[in-house]
Design a protein around this motif. Structure first.
Motif, PDB file in Angstrom:
ATOM      1  N   LEU A  21      -6.198 -12.551  -2.257  1.00  0.00           N
ATOM      2  CA  LEU A  21      -7.598 -12.870  -2.519  1.00  0.00           C
ATOM      3  C   LEU A  21      -8.482 -11.635  -2.376  1.00  0.00           C
ATOM      4  N   GLU A  22      -8.242 -10.813  -1.361  1.00  0.00           N
ATOM      5  CA  GLU A  22      -9.080  -9.642  -1.144  1.00  0.00           C
ATOM      6  C   GLU A  22      -9.034  -8.707  -2.349  1.00  0.00           C
ATOM      7  N   GLN A  23      -7.836  -8.476  -2.878  1.00  0.00           N
ATOM      8  CA  GLN A  23      -7.700  -7.614  -4.051  1.00  0.00           C
ATOM      9  C   GLN A  23      -8.298  -8.280  -5.289  1.00  0.00           C
ATOM     10  N   TRP A  24      -8.160  -9.602  -5.386  1.00  0.00           N
ATOM     11  CA  TRP A  24      -8.739 -10.330  -6.516  1.00  0.00           C
ATOM     12  C   TRP A  24     -10.257 -10.180  -6.523  1.00  0.00           C
ATOM     13  N   VAL A  25     -10.863 -10.261  -5.358  1.00  0.00           N
ATOM     14  CA  VAL A  25     -12.319 -10.133  -5.246  1.00  0.00           C
ATOM     15  C   VAL A  25     -12.769  -8.738  -5.690  1.00  0.00           C
ATOM     16  N   SER A  64     -15.412 -14.248  -1.931  1.00  0.00           N
ATOM     17  CA  SER A  64     -14.355 -14.390  -0.937  1.00  0.00           C
ATOM     18  C   SER A  64     -14.481 -15.721  -0.189  1.00  0.00           C
ATOM     19  N   THR A  65     -15.705 -16.034   0.253  1.00  0.00           N
ATOM     20  CA  THR A  65     -15.917 -17.259   1.013  1.00  0.00           C
ATOM     21  C   THR A  65     -15.674 -18.506   0.165  1.00  0.00           C
ATOM     22  N   LEU A  66     -16.254 -18.542  -1.039  1.00  0.00           N
ATOM     23  CA  LEU A  66     -16.093 -19.706  -1.897  1.00  0.00           C
ATOM     24  C   LEU A  66     -14.631 -19.956  -2.241  1.00  0.00           C
ATOM     25  N   ASN A  67     -13.892 -18.874  -2.512  1.00  0.00           N
ATOM     26  CA  ASN A  67     -12.495 -19.047  -2.897  1.00  0.00           C
ATOM     27  C   ASN A  67     -11.587 -19.364  -1.712  1.00  0.00           C
ATOM     28  N   GLN A  68     -12.061 -19.100  -0.488  1.00  0.00           N
ATOM     29  CA  GLN A  68     -11.306 -19.535   0.682  1.00  0.00           C
ATOM     30  C   GLN A  68     -11.506 -21.028   0.931  1.00  0.00           C
ATOM     31  N   VAL A  69     -12.680 -21.534   0.550  1.00  0.00           N
ATOM     32  CA  VAL A  69     -12.985 -22.946   0.777  1.00  0.00           C
ATOM     33  C   VAL A  69     -12.627 -23.789  -0.439  1.00  0.00           C
ATOM     34  N   GLU A 103     -22.060 -21.968  -9.274  1.00  0.00           N
ATOM     35  CA  GLU A 103     -23.042 -22.856  -8.640  1.00  0.00           C
ATOM     36  C   GLU A 103     -22.399 -24.183  -8.239  1.00  0.00           C
ATOM     37  N   GLY A 104     -21.523 -24.692  -9.090  1.00  0.00           N
ATOM     38  CA  GLY A 104     -20.835 -25.937  -8.770  1.00  0.00           C
ATOM     39  C   GLY A 104     -19.959 -25.797  -7.536  1.00  0.00           C
ATOM     40  N   SER A 105     -19.279 -24.657  -7.411  1.00  0.00           N
ATOM     41  CA  SER A 105     -18.438 -24.411  -6.232  1.00  0.00           C
ATOM     42  C   SER A 105     -19.287 -24.322  -4.975  1.00  0.00           C
ATOM     43  N   LEU A 106     -20.436 -23.692  -5.099  1.00  0.00           N
ATOM     44  CA  LEU A 106     -21.332 -23.577  -3.951  1.00  0.00           C
ATOM     45  C   LEU A 106     -21.814 -24.955  -3.512  1.00  0.00           C
TER      46      LEU A 106
END
Length: 235
Positions: free
Chosen positions: A141-145, A180-185, A223-226
């Motif tokens: 994920l870190e590299q993807w971001v 990073s945060t959104l994709n972790q959740v 926005e939907g993910s948020l």
């Protein structure tokens, strides 16, 4: 035995793929159900890494996201403390918040994408293509971001408008923290990949209208993910 020791006792070790996501999910659950009450201090990164069976980097990313969600705060030299038992009404992303990004990005990235379709060079197109291919293969994920940030930055630079490139550079760190945060959740890397592909295709084809529409659809996806992460009652 620490508070987290009692919570993780008997839990299966976290696998490397999705490690930060799994650590965040476990910490969040422990905070929200009171196993880690408000005011408690979390163990050190090294201790948490050992408890979860992951690297300190993964723990650091999870704690950064926990801070962004408003559940914890990290104080230099003192540690990370639980400050709330529920997610806040916004993501704390450093210089800018998630809601500030939602308000600003359509005015920066939509016109930038349209201009990029008109002014991009062949090298710009190839660079975007290479990043998309790399993102599709990236599991970390870190590299993807990092790749995601570069994708958006190249589009802004390709617009030929230095104002858009400068504005995007200014919000880049907040955007990376949000991603990073959104994709972790709520992991939406697959959906994001499809949205990025549509943006790329429009830019490659030189269609300013399609590029702007594709970028707006991507921002609506974010926005939907948020909305799935933050409380519905958020102002």
């Amino acid at each position: 035995m620490s508070l987290l020791d009692s919570w993780t006792a008997g839990q299966t070790k976290v696998v490397r793929v999705g490690a930060a996501e799994a650590v965040l999910a476990t910490l969040r659950a422990a905070i929200e159900d009171g196993s880690l009450p408000v005011g408690s201090r979390l163990d050190s990164e090294a201790t948490l890494a050992q408890q979860f069976g992951v690297s300190r980097t993964m723990v650091r990313e999870a704690l950064k996201s926990s801070n962004a969600l408003g559940l914890t705060v990290t104080r230099t030299g003192k540690g990370t403390f639980v400050i709330a038992d529920k997610v806040g009404h916004d993501l704390k992303l450093g210089k800018y918040s998630a809601r500030e990004l939602l308000q600003a990005r359509p005015h920066i990235e939509v016109p930038a994408a349209s201009l990029a379709a008109e002014h991009r060079s062949q090298q710009d197109v190839e660079s975007l293509r290479e990043i998309l291919l790399a993102m599709d293969k990236e599991d970390d994920l870190e590299q993807w971001v990092i790749l995601n940030s570069e994708f958006h930055a190249i589009i802004a630079r390709s617009s030929g408008n230095g104002v858009f490139a400068s504005m995007l550079s200014d919000i880049d760190e907040a955007m990376a923290n949000q991603s990073s945060t959104l994709n972790q959740v709520v992991d939406r890397r697959k959906e994001s990949g499809l949205e990025h592909a549509a943006i790329f295709e429009a830019i490659e084809n030189g269609s300013a209208e399609d590029a702007g529409i594709a970028m707006m659809r991507h921002l609506h996806g974010v926005e939907g993910s948020l909305g799935a992460v933050l409380p519905v009652s958020a102002p």
